[in-house]
Design an enzyme around this catalytic site. Structure first.
Site, PDB file in Angstrom:
ATOM      1  N   HIS A 262       0.823  -1.207   0.000  1.00 12.47           N
ATOM      2  CA  HIS A 262       0.000   0.000   0.000  1.00 12.47           C
ATOM      3  C   HIS A 262       0.856   1.256   0.000  1.00 12.47           C
ATOM      4  O   HIS A 262       0.483   2.283  -0.538  1.00 12.47           O
ATOM      5  CB  HIS A 262      -0.937  -0.027   1.213  1.00 12.47           C
ATOM      6  CG  HIS A 262      -2.009  -1.043   1.026  1.00 12.47           C
ATOM      7  ND1 HIS A 262      -2.596  -1.729   2.061  1.00 12.47           N
ATOM      8  CD2 HIS A 262      -2.578  -1.521  -0.102  1.00 12.47           C
ATOM      9  CE1 HIS A 262      -3.487  -2.563   1.580  1.00 12.47           C
ATOM     10  NE2 HIS A 262      -3.495  -2.463   0.273  1.00 12.47           N
TER      11      HIS A 262
ATOM     12  N   ARG B  76     -20.565  19.479  -9.402  1.00 10.05           N
ATOM     13  CA  ARG B  76     -21.491  18.421  -8.970  1.00 10.05           C
ATOM     14  C   ARG B  76     -22.247  18.942  -7.743  1.00 10.05           C
ATOM     15  O   ARG B  76     -21.798  18.783  -6.611  1.00 10.05           O
ATOM     16  CB  ARG B  76     -20.728  17.150  -8.618  1.00 10.05           C
ATOM     17  CG  ARG B  76     -20.123  16.423  -9.807  1.00 10.05           C
ATOM     18  CD  ARG B  76     -19.416  15.145  -9.355  1.00 10.05           C
ATOM     19  NE  ARG B  76     -19.187  14.217 -10.434  1.00 10.05           N
ATOM     20  CZ  ARG B  76     -18.015  14.047 -11.061  1.00 10.05           C
ATOM     21  NH1 ARG B  76     -16.972  14.760 -10.704  1.00 10.05           N
ATOM     22  NH2 ARG B  76     -17.885  13.150 -12.025  1.00 10.05           N
TER      23      ARG B  76
ATOM     24  N   ARG C 172     -24.321  21.609 -12.427  1.00  7.31           N
ATOM     25  CA  ARG C 172     -25.225  20.498 -12.753  1.00  7.31           C
ATOM     26  C   ARG C 172     -26.286  20.427 -11.662  1.00  7.31           C
ATOM     27  O   ARG C 172     -25.952  20.443 -10.471  1.00  7.31           O
ATOM     28  CB  ARG C 172     -24.452  19.184 -12.804  1.00  7.31           C
ATOM     29  CG  ARG C 172     -25.378  18.012 -13.045  1.00  7.31           C
ATOM     30  CD  ARG C 172     -24.630  16.736 -13.270  1.00  7.31           C
ATOM     31  NE  ARG C 172     -24.044  16.204 -12.057  1.00  7.31           N
ATOM     32  CZ  ARG C 172     -23.268  15.128 -12.037  1.00  7.31           C
ATOM     33  NH1 ARG C 172     -22.962  14.513 -13.152  1.00  7.31           N
ATOM     34  NH2 ARG C 172     -22.776  14.682 -10.912  1.00  7.31           N
TER      35      ARG C 172
ATOM     36  N   GLU D  69     -25.409  10.897 -21.115  1.00  9.14           N
ATOM     37  CA  GLU D  69     -24.932   9.818 -20.243  1.00  9.14           C
ATOM     38  C   GLU D  69     -25.583   8.478 -20.563  1.00  9.14           C
ATOM     39  O   GLU D  69     -25.211   7.460 -19.982  1.00  9.14           O
ATOM     40  CB  GLU D  69     -25.224  10.160 -18.778  1.00  9.14           C
ATOM     41  CG  GLU D  69     -24.496  11.392 -18.300  1.00  9.14           C
ATOM     42  CD  GLU D  69     -24.809  11.717 -16.863  1.00  9.14           C
ATOM     43  OE1 GLU D  69     -23.983  11.427 -15.992  1.00  9.14           O
ATOM     44  OE2 GLU D  69     -25.906  12.262 -16.622  1.00  9.14           O
TER      45      GLU D  69
ATOM     46  N   ASN E 258     -18.535   8.510 -17.706  1.00  5.08           N
ATOM     47  CA  ASN E 258     -18.601   7.471 -16.661  1.00  5.08           C
ATOM     48  C   ASN E 258     -19.918   6.707 -16.787  1.00  5.08           C
ATOM     49  O   ASN E 258     -19.951   5.477 -16.828  1.00  5.08           O
ATOM     50  CB  ASN E 258     -18.522   8.093 -15.259  1.00  5.08           C
ATOM     51  CG  ASN E 258     -17.313   8.998 -15.107  1.00  5.08           C
ATOM     52  OD1 ASN E 258     -16.333   8.838 -15.823  1.00  5.08           O
ATOM     53  ND2 ASN E 258     -17.384   9.955 -14.200  1.00  5.08           N
ATOM     54  N   ASP E 259     -21.011   7.468 -16.857  1.00  8.52           N
ATOM     55  CA  ASP E 259     -22.303   6.794 -16.977  1.00  8.52           C
ATOM     56  C   ASP E 259     -22.535   6.268 -18.384  1.00  8.52           C
ATOM     57  O   ASP E 259     -23.118   5.200 -18.565  1.00  8.52           O
ATOM     58  CB  ASP E 259     -23.440   7.739 -16.557  1.00  8.52           C
ATOM     59  CG  ASP E 259     -23.636   7.711 -15.047  1.00  8.52           C
ATOM     60  OD1 ASP E 259     -23.625   6.602 -14.479  1.00  8.52           O
ATOM     61  OD2 ASP E 259     -23.763   8.781 -14.434  1.00  8.52           O
TER      62      ASP E 259
ATOM     63  N   ARG F 298     -20.673   0.730 -12.907  1.00  7.93           N
ATOM     64  CA  ARG F 298     -19.421   1.458 -12.680  1.00  7.93           C
ATOM     65  C   ARG F 298     -18.903   1.280 -11.268  1.00  7.93           C
ATOM     66  O   ARG F 298     -17.763   1.594 -10.963  1.00  7.93           O
ATOM     67  CB  ARG F 298     -19.606   2.951 -13.003  1.00  7.93           C
ATOM     68  CG  ARG F 298     -20.614   3.642 -12.127  1.00  7.93           C
ATOM     69  CD  ARG F 298     -20.952   5.037 -12.624  1.00  7.93           C
ATOM     70  NE  ARG F 298     -20.126   6.064 -12.053  1.00  7.93           N
ATOM     71  CZ  ARG F 298     -20.325   7.371 -12.208  1.00  7.93           C
ATOM     72  NH1 ARG F 298     -21.325   7.797 -12.961  1.00  7.93           N
ATOM     73  NH2 ARG F 298     -19.554   8.253 -11.647  1.00  7.93           N
TER      74      ARG F 298
ATOM     75  N   CYS G 127     -17.192  15.685 -19.602  1.00 10.96           N
ATOM     76  CA  CYS G 127     -16.859  15.946 -18.197  1.00 10.96           C
ATOM     77  C   CYS G 127     -16.671  14.645 -17.422  1.00 10.96           C
ATOM     78  O   CYS G 127     -16.431  14.682 -16.222  1.00 10.96           O
ATOM     79  CB  CYS G 127     -17.904  16.830 -17.547  1.00 10.96           C
ATOM     80  SG  CYS G 127     -19.545  16.120 -17.582  1.00 10.96           S
TER      81      CYS G 127
HETATM   82  C1  PEP Z   1     -20.366  10.988 -15.754  1.00 10.92           C
HETATM   83  O1  PEP Z   1     -21.283  10.162 -15.623  1.00 10.92           O
HETATM   84  O2  PEP Z   1     -19.421  10.845 -16.544  1.00 10.92           O
HETATM   85  C2  PEP Z   1     -20.348  12.203 -14.915  1.00 10.92           C
HETATM   86  C3  PEP Z   1     -19.499  13.181 -15.150  1.00 10.92           C
HETATM   87  O3  PEP Z   1     -21.227  12.262 -13.891  1.00 10.92           O
HETATM   88  P1  PEP Z   1     -20.989  11.499 -12.491  1.00 10.92           P
HETATM   89  O4  PEP Z   1     -19.637  10.867 -12.549  1.00 10.92           O
HETATM   90  O5  PEP Z   1     -21.109  12.533 -11.428  1.00 10.92           O
HETATM   91  O6  PEP Z   1     -22.110  10.515 -12.490  1.00 10.92           O
HETATM   92 MG    MG Z   2     -23.042  10.701 -14.415  1.00 10.89          MG
END
Ligand code: PEP
Ligand code: MG
Length: 863
Positions: free
Chosen positions: A470, A580, A616, A710, A733-734, A744, A780
């Site tokens: 670690h 956020r 957002r 997303e 990400n989403d 995720r 983003c």
């Molecule tokens: C995403 O989904 O890429 C995003 C920027 O929103 P969050 O990570 O806050 O869900």
């Molecule tokens: Mg998202």
């Protein structure tokens, strides 16, 4: 009347208001880590015994006591939250360890006014920490109900023979054989996850070597026993689960153990080069080591090994020392849980995972049993813990397994933490380092490294340790060049008085002990070149990022609130691409009011001094929950009412947020972005609402309104969204999660849920095409700061990237070396590839990130 041999009634220890344990504002209680129970917000000034029993533990700071019934059930009464900080002020204990009490007997008096000043809340949890053979029935009282002192509060029933059958240690026994796929073997973090699986499914879970070897099995409750099995990648093993949900537990455990870990979490896979280091030719006066964190340094070697805190050797008897040890373990466990939550909130997943693994290890029954045995032999709690962990550390070190040996530092960390708690000392201050020192130690614990890291050591050399430790992960996270496994010769050399400046080359894997002036000068030049690269990036951070082929790409910041807005501005952000706003709503009992929100948004806008700030709107649902919204539990929350969909059921939340946003100035710098949009109508509705509110407030200006992309439907219908929106921003990400149907949050899928999957890339391409000539498109999600994905996103036509503030200078610098047109010519080839792994490989070649000049980039600046 209930049969007392089958029913145990717990009376309310105080008059007060009921708070469900899961809603107590403390992750340790709310997460039920200590057990199930209930909490009372007290209206009286004295806690009474909830049932007959013996007091087996009283906190030194008088804020908590444990009572054990004749049947072996243990109950923890914890007066208030964070009351340990009060050091007993305002609390008078009326019992001591060993006292027998009857239900209703007074246990401790307290002065609510004194407590209210120092504690975070007076809410008093009553937790069944050891249910023995009893089962707690769901509480009859609901949240907010008033209970009288002595009123029946909780009921436990003896588990019946049939229930026993269904319980964990009985029930069907099933087995499964598999091959371990974790590159770093069965180390502490997956071991901790295995234990969490067993608990989640209520099964008894064991891991055995395959083919079966006498005694070679471990219950997952014991992390040490698990790691002592010495399982490495490719080891064959047999899982054995007993319990009614055994099949599901085996599925989860198999998924965990057979899916390779995500790159950054599989320590040693990113930058470490374990074997080459020892194969290389060493010059005279050089020591080899494994590269745990890449980099270069010169400076004096400074040995660092703070002594363990002093604890008495002899104990005051088992009845005193045993509760003392339990109390210290509980306290450290609390600290680790809090540190984990904090690290998660600060976006430091590697550190959060390490704290979680330490917390799990601390609860290892084998370690506790080893220490208890020594207490029975007459040792103090501190000495017993020290010896138990020494013995375990020796076992690990002697195992001959690098992976296990690398865990010794973690054990030492736990040894020190608990001993510090038992010695009453404060954690010793980190040793003072001369400037530019290269630290030398046998091994460092993660908390020792965190403590010295603030003094910015130039480098780190460990005689022990491993690239999977670690401390190696932390060194990488902090950019400290680090070599490990350098052997005893390192310590001997470091004690040599005549040693001057040394050269740590954690790119080649060696330490030059007596470099010539010429070598020192050459190294100084190399270090200077790197420093200049980073400085150039930082110095140019406030300049626009213009690619080699003349495209200007805005690089904005992702932030959680006003504080980070200042950091973003200082890092050269061209604006905020994602605020956020949900962070403002977390960790509270109710939603922030309009004025509170406005103040936060205004502060962010002011910090960015006229540059655009995209706020957002509240993105709640799925992995982000607000207890006070009381959203219904649904089978698939990620596919449920989340993001913009929430406004149908909670319109007043949106109204308040929109009003708060409309109250800031200058309004033209402020943009509003809606999360989880799947069709244009959602955008239209919010725009109408915004119009009405702005008209009511008599505003002449309107903020720009955009949508996040997303979900696949939004990407495929980007043109219709772009007709309604002032901008689009891709949440990769989403988008990756929903395109690949890979959660995720699931660590077992982390390495496969990759934005570079051609399917995700095609959706990004479709979004850019849909928005063309209608509105700009940004990204983003975390792909914007991925050194391979970011250039491709820009080549795909994205106008803006939004990244963590600290990454802004490096991302801008990299973009300035990018020829987007040349990369764009390769897009058809990349999108035709079958999977993310192939895209990553090919992109790596095209971008030549290994510092070979390529037609697409000049050497990539790593700042
Ligand atoms: C995403 O989904 O890429 C995003 C920027 O929103 P969050 O990570 O806050 O869900
Ligand atoms: Mg998202």
């Amino acid at each position: 009347m209930s049969d007392p041999s089958q029913t145990l009634i717990l009376q309310s220890p105080v008059e007060g208001i009921v708070v469900p344990l899961s809603e107590v504002p403390d992750p340790v209680f709310a997460g039920l880590s200590l057990g199930e129970g209930i909490a009372i917000d007290p209206l009286g000034g004295c806690l009474h015994a909830p049932c007959d029993g013996e007091i087996v533990q009283c906190a030194r700071t008088r804020h908590a006591l444990t009572l054990r019934t004749d049947a072996g059930v243990e109950l923890l009464l914890h007066l208030g939250l964070d009351t340990v900080e009060l050091e007993g002020q305002g609390i008078e204990l009326m019992v001591s360890v060993g006292d027998s009490v009857r239900a209703g007997d007074p246990l401790c008096r307290f002065d609510a006014d004194v407590l209210a000043l120092g504690a975070s809340a007076l809410i008093t949890p009553l937790v069944v920490t050891e249910p023995a053979a009893w089962h707690l029935l769901p509480p009859r009282h609901s949240k907010g109900e008033r209970v009288a002192l002595g009123e029946e509060l909780l009921v436990l029933t003896r588990t019946s023979a049939e229930q026993d059958e269904a319980a964990t240690t009985k029930g069907p026994l099933m087995e499964r054989c598999l091959t371990l796929a974790l590159a770093a073997g069965l180390h502490a973090r997956p071991a901790a996850r295995l234990r969490a699986i067993a608990r989640e499914y209520g099964v008894n879970l064991e891991v055995h070597l395959e083919p079966a070897t006498e005694g070679a099995g471990a219950n997952v409750e014991s992390l040490s026993a698990l790691m002592n099995l010495g399982l490495v990648a490719g080891s064959a093993l047999r899982l054995r689960a007993q319990g009614t949900r055994g099949e599901a537990a085996l599925d989860a455990a198999e998924a965990l153990l057979t899916t390779p870990e995500a790159k950054e979490h599989a320590a040693g896979t990113t930058q470490a080069v374990p074997t080459q280091a020892f194969e290389k030719e060493l010059e005279t006066g050089e020591l080899a080591g494994l590269i745990a964190s890449q980099g270069l340094a010169t400076g004096p070697l400074i040995v660092c090994r703070p002594p363990l805190p002093s604890v008495p050797y002899d104990g005051e008897g088992e009845s005193v020392e045993s509760p003392r040890l339990k109390q210290a373990l509980n306290r450290i466990s609390d600290d680790l849980a809090k540190a984990e939550v904090q690290a998660t909130h600060q976006g430091q997943p590697a550190e959060a995972e390490i704290f979680a693994a330490h917390g799990a290890w601390l609860e290892d029954p084998n370690l506790a049993a080893e220490a208890e045995a020594r207490i029975s032999d007459g040792r103090s709690a501190g000495q017993a813990w020290r010896e138990a962990l020494d013995a375990e550390a020796e076992r690990l070190a002697a195992s001959g397994n690098d992976l296990l040996a690398a865990r010794v530092a973690d054990l030492r960390d736990l040894q020190r933490r608990v001993m510090v708690a038992l010695s009453g000392d404060n954690q010793e201050a980190a040793p003072e380092l001369p400037e530019g020192a290269i630290l030398v130690a046998e091994d460092l614990t993660p908390s020792e490294l965190v403590a010295v890291a603030d003094q910015h050591p130039a480098g780190l050399c460990l005689s022990g340790g491993g690239t999977t430790s670690h401390v190696a992960i932390l060194a990488r996270a902090r950019g400290i060049p680090c070599l490990v496994a350098m052997g005893q010769a390192l310590l001997e050399a470091a004690h040599e008085a005549a040693l001057g400046s040394v050269i740590l080359d954690a790119e080649k894997g060696c330490l030059a002990l007596k470099p010539t002036p010429m070598q020192l000068a050459e190294m100084a030049e190399r270090i200077e070149a790197r420093r200049q690269q980073a400085e150039t990036a930082r110095a140019a951070a406030h300049e626009p990022a213009i690619t080699l082929d003349g495209r200007t790409v805005e690089v904005r910041a992702n932030i959680g609130g006003a504080e980070e807005a200042c950091l973003a501005a200082a890092s050269g952000a061209d604006g905020v691409g994602l605020l956020r706003s949900e962070f403002l709503f977390l960790g509270r009992d109710s939603a922030p009011d309009e004025a509170t929100q406005r103040e936060e948004y205004q502060a962010a806008l002011t910090a960015l001094d006229g540059k655009p700030v995209i706020i957002r709107t509240l993105d709640i649902g799925a992995d982000k929950q607000l207890p006070y919204l009381r959203l219904p539990t649904v089978p698939n929350p990620a596919l449920g009412v989340r993001g913009v969909r929430l406004w149908q059921s909670q319109p007043e939340l949106l109204e308040t947020q929109l009003r708060a946003i409309l109250g800031v100035t200058p309004l033209k710098a402020l943009h509003i972005m809606l999360p989880m949009v799947s069709e244009a109508a959602e955008l239209r509705e919010v725009r109408q609402r915004l119009e009405t509110l702005a008209a009511e407030l008599g505003l002449s200006e309107r903020p720009r309104l955009g949508a996040m992309i997303e979900v696949p439907s939004a990407a495929l219908c980007a043109a219709s969204l772009a007709d309604e929106a002032d901008f689009l921003s891709i949440g990769t990400n989403d988008l990756t999660q929903y395109t690949l149907a890979m959660d995720r949050e699931d660590p077992a899928l982390a390495s496969r849920a990759d934005v570079l999957h051609p399917a995700v890339l095609r959706l990004i391409q479709a979004t850019v095409a849909g928005a063309a000539k209608r509105c700009p498109v940004g990204v983003c999600g975390s792909a914007a700061s991925d050194e391979l994905a970011a250039p491709l996103l820009v080549a795909l036509g994205v106008d803006e990237l939004s990244v963590e503030p600290a990454r802004i200078p490096a991302v801008k610098a990299a973009l300035r070396h990018l020829d987007t047109a040349a990369l764009a010519a390769n897009i058809p080839e990349l999108l035709a590839l079958p999977d993310a792994v192939s895209v990553r490989l090919r992109l790596g070649e095209l971008l030549a990130l290994d510092n070979e000049a390529s037609p697409i980039t000049t050497p990539f600046a790593r700042c």
